[in-house]
Write an enzyme that holds these catalytic residues in place. Structure first.
Site, mmCIF file in Angstrom:
data_model
loop_
_atom_site.group_PDB
_atom_site.id
_atom_site.type_symbol
_atom_site.label_atom_id
_atom_site.label_comp_id
_atom_site.label_asym_id
_atom_site.label_seq_id
_atom_site.Cartn_x
_atom_site.Cartn_y
_atom_site.Cartn_z
ATOM 1 C CG ASN A 154 -128.162 28.884 -12.009
ATOM 2 O OD1 ASN A 154 -129.431 28.138 -11.444
ATOM 3 N ND2 ASN A 154 -128.014 29.948 -11.758
ATOM 4 C CG ASN A 168 -129.392 38.555 -17.544
ATOM 5 O OD1 ASN A 168 -129.407 40.102 -17.907
ATOM 6 N ND2 ASN A 168 -128.259 37.812 -18.341
ATOM 7 C CG ASP A 198 -134.420 35.880 -11.566
ATOM 8 O OD1 ASP A 198 -134.171 34.999 -11.884
ATOM 9 O OD2 ASP A 198 -133.649 37.030 -12.156
#
Length: 419
Positions: free
Chosen positions: A96, A279, A306
């Protein structure tokens, strides 16, 4: 360089010395000797720490660094230094960035930027071109360049046939496909777990169903195609049940859980602190307990931080406007160790992720390469902002009570210790 680690309790079920207190002599990156006592010499670097424990090096399979494109969030250099001081000898970096890591050159850029550090960087390349979910990226070429898996970070693949074809194609070169568990049409514009707390707070909800429907679809596809599939960061009771049943049927499915979903609940949202906007979202106490049970039973294969640094301009906003994500490298071990016993989760941060992502196994044994995390599993403290080493400070664990202190790592012939 010769390093002598003194009086360390070894936690490694693959080692002859599991749960024994030993001295460990490392020379030029190789474990040369493990004994009850090894005499010190002037030329040795001596490591002595209170209640010192060592394990095989920890591997975090979902880490985001801003570079390239978002260096204000976290550079690769600083991110790998943070990872080392947080106990990680390897990290898998998500795609990302800007541009997205969706081609051979981009993969090679990441690997080049990560060279020379104690913590090893492994790229997770995008599954689709520009992570847009419309056409498959050049998976084989990227694997040949060093990508260890393929997934569009936090972006579900809506096109059922595209996911089917990706799983089928990846079988040709033993590639690992990741599928983020979220049905976008069910989740819609939700920003918090749909339940009592979201209703009380007036926040648009994301039903557990959104995650579970996507997992059910992926498991049906996997049963049809064969091959293997990894589902990152599950968060609900039924998600655990679905994966448990799929494993019983013999499907090659694995999954991970993020440390914040494993340890925190949506009760945190009452302060409208955007650091708790994640998320998948923080869910209920029942979900937390099911996830913890899933780790203990082995249904959940991996625990990940994460780690997702977000700069203050995009995080310190109204809850509905802030970007999703929390950092987690610095707090992962202490947070998990606060709710689970070390024996219940050590494999989920050492051997299991290495096996699933196709990396060589490690062992604390004579003659093996030294790839070691150093820690004290029993030191209690409160995690505060000064404990954050990352450039971005968006941690969901600020002011949380923790258990366990990380001392550092020995990896890639380098000793990295916290001051």
């Amino acid at each position: 360089m010769i390093t002598l680690i003194k009086s360390a309790t070894i936690i490694d079920s693959s080692s002859l010395y599991h749960q024994q207190k030993k001295d460990i002599l490392i020379q030029e990156g190789i474990i040369k000797q493990i004994e009850d006592t090894i005499p010190s010499k002037k030329e040795y670097t001596i490591v002595t720490k209170e209640n010192l424990h060592v394990s095989c090096g920890w591997f975090d399979t979902s880490v985001s660094f801003g570079e390239p494109g978002y260096e204000e969030r976290e550079t690769i250099k600083n991110g790998l230094q943070v990872a080392a001081k947080s106990g990680f000898t390897a990290v898998a970096v998500n795609a990302n960035s800007n541009p997205v890591i969706d081609n051979k050159a981009a993969v090679e850029f990441l690997i080049h930027k990560g060279n020379g550090f104690a913590t090893k960087l492994y790229p997770i390349a995008a599954l689709t071109a520009q992570s847009k979910g419309t056409e498959m990226a050049e998976l084989y070429d990227m694997q040949q360049s060093g990508a260890i898996a393929f997934g569009d970070y936090k972006k579900p693949i809506d096109n059922d046939n595209l996911m089917k074809v990706a799983i089928l194609y990846a079988q040709n070169f033993d590639g690992l496909v990741l599928s983020f568990p979220k049905n976008k049409s069910i989740a819609s514009e939700g920003i918090a777990h749909e339940g009592i707390n979201s209703t009380k707070l007036g926040l648009k909800g994301i039903p557990a169903l959104a995650e579970e429907l996507q997992i059910a679809r992926d498991l049906f596809l996997l049963e049809y195609t064969g091959g293997k599939l990894h589902i990152p960061t599950i968060s609900t009771v039924k998600s655990v049940d679905l994966i448990k049943e799929a494993k019983k049927k013999g499907l090659q499915v694995t999954c991970s859980v993020a440390v914040h979903n494993l340890t925190l609940t949506d009760i945190e949202l009452h302060e409208f602190d955007s650091n708790y906007k994640t998320n998948p979202p923080l869910r209920t106490n029942a979900d937390c307990k099911a996830l913890q049970k899933g780790v203990k039973s082995g249904v959940i294969d991996i625990i990940t931080s994460d780690h997702n640094p977000i700069d203050i301009e995009h995080k310190k906003l109204e809850f509905s406007e802030a970007k999703d994500g929390t950092i987690g490298l610095e707090s992962l071990f202490s947070a998990v160790n606060s709710v689970l016993d070390l024996k219940d989760f050590i494999e989920q941060i050492t051997s299991k992720p290495r096996h699933i992502f196709g990396l060589a196994s490690t062992s604390i044994s004579e003659g093996r390469t030294a790839d070691i995390s150093l820690f004290n599993p029993e030191e209690k403290y409160t995690f505060i902002k000064k404990d954050i080493l990352s450039t971005s400070k968006n941690s969901a664990f600020i002011n949380k009570k923790m258990n366990g202190k990380v001392y550092g790592i020995y990896a890639n012939n380098q000793l990295i210790l916290n001051s």
